[in-house]
Scaffold this motif. Structure first.
Motif, PDB file in Angstrom:
ATOM      1  N   PRO A  33      -6.803  33.359 -33.290  1.00 14.85           N
ATOM      2  CA  PRO A  33      -7.425  32.236 -32.586  1.00 14.85           C
ATOM      3  C   PRO A  33      -7.185  32.336 -31.081  1.00 14.85           C
ATOM      4  N   ARG A  34      -8.149  31.882 -30.309  1.00 10.31           N
ATOM      5  CA  ARG A  34      -8.051  31.930 -28.851  1.00 10.31           C
ATOM      6  C   ARG A  34      -7.785  30.556 -28.248  1.00 10.31           C
ATOM      7  N   ARG A  35      -7.550  29.574 -29.091  1.00 12.60           N
ATOM      8  CA  ARG A  35      -7.280  28.229 -28.592  1.00 12.60           C
ATOM      9  C   ARG A  35      -6.190  27.592 -29.455  1.00 12.60           C
ATOM     10  N   ALA A  36      -5.681  26.479 -28.968  1.00 14.34           N
ATOM     11  CA  ALA A  36      -4.657  25.762 -29.723  1.00 14.34           C
ATOM     12  C   ALA A  36      -5.272  25.220 -31.002  1.00 14.34           C
ATOM     13  N   SER A  38      -6.538  22.772 -33.874  1.00 11.75           N
ATOM     14  CA  SER A  38      -7.052  21.403 -33.827  1.00 11.75           C
ATOM     15  C   SER A  38      -6.166  20.507 -34.682  1.00 11.75           C
ATOM     16  N   ASP A  57      -4.673  14.729 -28.085  1.00 11.06           N
ATOM     17  CA  ASP A  57      -4.185  16.105 -28.185  1.00 11.06           C
ATOM     18  C   ASP A  57      -2.821  16.266 -27.529  1.00 11.06           C
ATOM     19  N   ARG A  61       0.433  17.918 -29.249  1.00 10.80           N
ATOM     20  CA  ARG A  61       1.193  19.025 -28.659  1.00 10.80           C
ATOM     21  C   ARG A  61       2.667  18.647 -28.492  1.00 10.80           C
TER      22      ARG A  61
END
Length: 155
Positions: A33-36, A38, A57, A61
């Protein structure tokens, strides 16, 4: 040497057969994955009251950071105990003491370290469940408490 089937027999006996050559054309490059993750990916069980679509979000986090800090702290503490145990046993200081006629250098690895692991695991689960329950209460609709049966709540 037994005979190989014709499809596996090398064309030249000096060359080994490359059985995987036909499969190389079907390779697919797989990337992470290239993003945090969901909210849905992190808390996958909406039946337990954890899934809140309007959750912030930043709060998610913060929850993940808290759990990672807790895990690193627990692993660091356990590592320090293991190093102390190795030093005690290595210097011969632990063989002078006995507990119920069992040398301490036997008792530490056999009973103390597994018990410590179980205790630390129990502590980690309890603290993360409590933090997730608090997060669910804080980010829920109208800050309503999470549904019954949510992790961290005990009857």
């Amino acid at each position: 040497m037994p005979e190989l089937p014709p499809r596996l027999a090398p064309a030249d006996p000096a060359e080994p057969t490359d059985v995987f050559a036909p499969l190389r054309g079907h390779r697919v490059r797989v990337l992470g994955p290239r993003r945090a993750p969901s909210l849905t990916e992190v808390l996958l069980d909406p039946t337990r009251g954890h899934l809140r679509e309007d959750a912030d979000d930043a709060a998610l986090r913060a929850l993940i950071r808290h759990q990672l800090r807790l895990a690193v702290g627990i692993v660091g503490g356990f590592f320090a105990v293991v190093v102390l145990t190795v030093v005690l046993i290595g210097t011969g200081a632990a063989d002078r003491w006995t507990v119920a006629s069992v040398p301490l250098e036997w008792l530490i690895p056999a009973a103390v370290l597994p018990g410590l692991l179980l205790g630390l695991g129990w502590m980690f689960v309890r603290r993360t469940e409590a933090r997730e329950a608090r997060w669910a209460r804080e980010t829920g609709p109208d800050s309503a408490p999470a549904a019954a049966g949510t992790a961290g709540e005990r009857p």
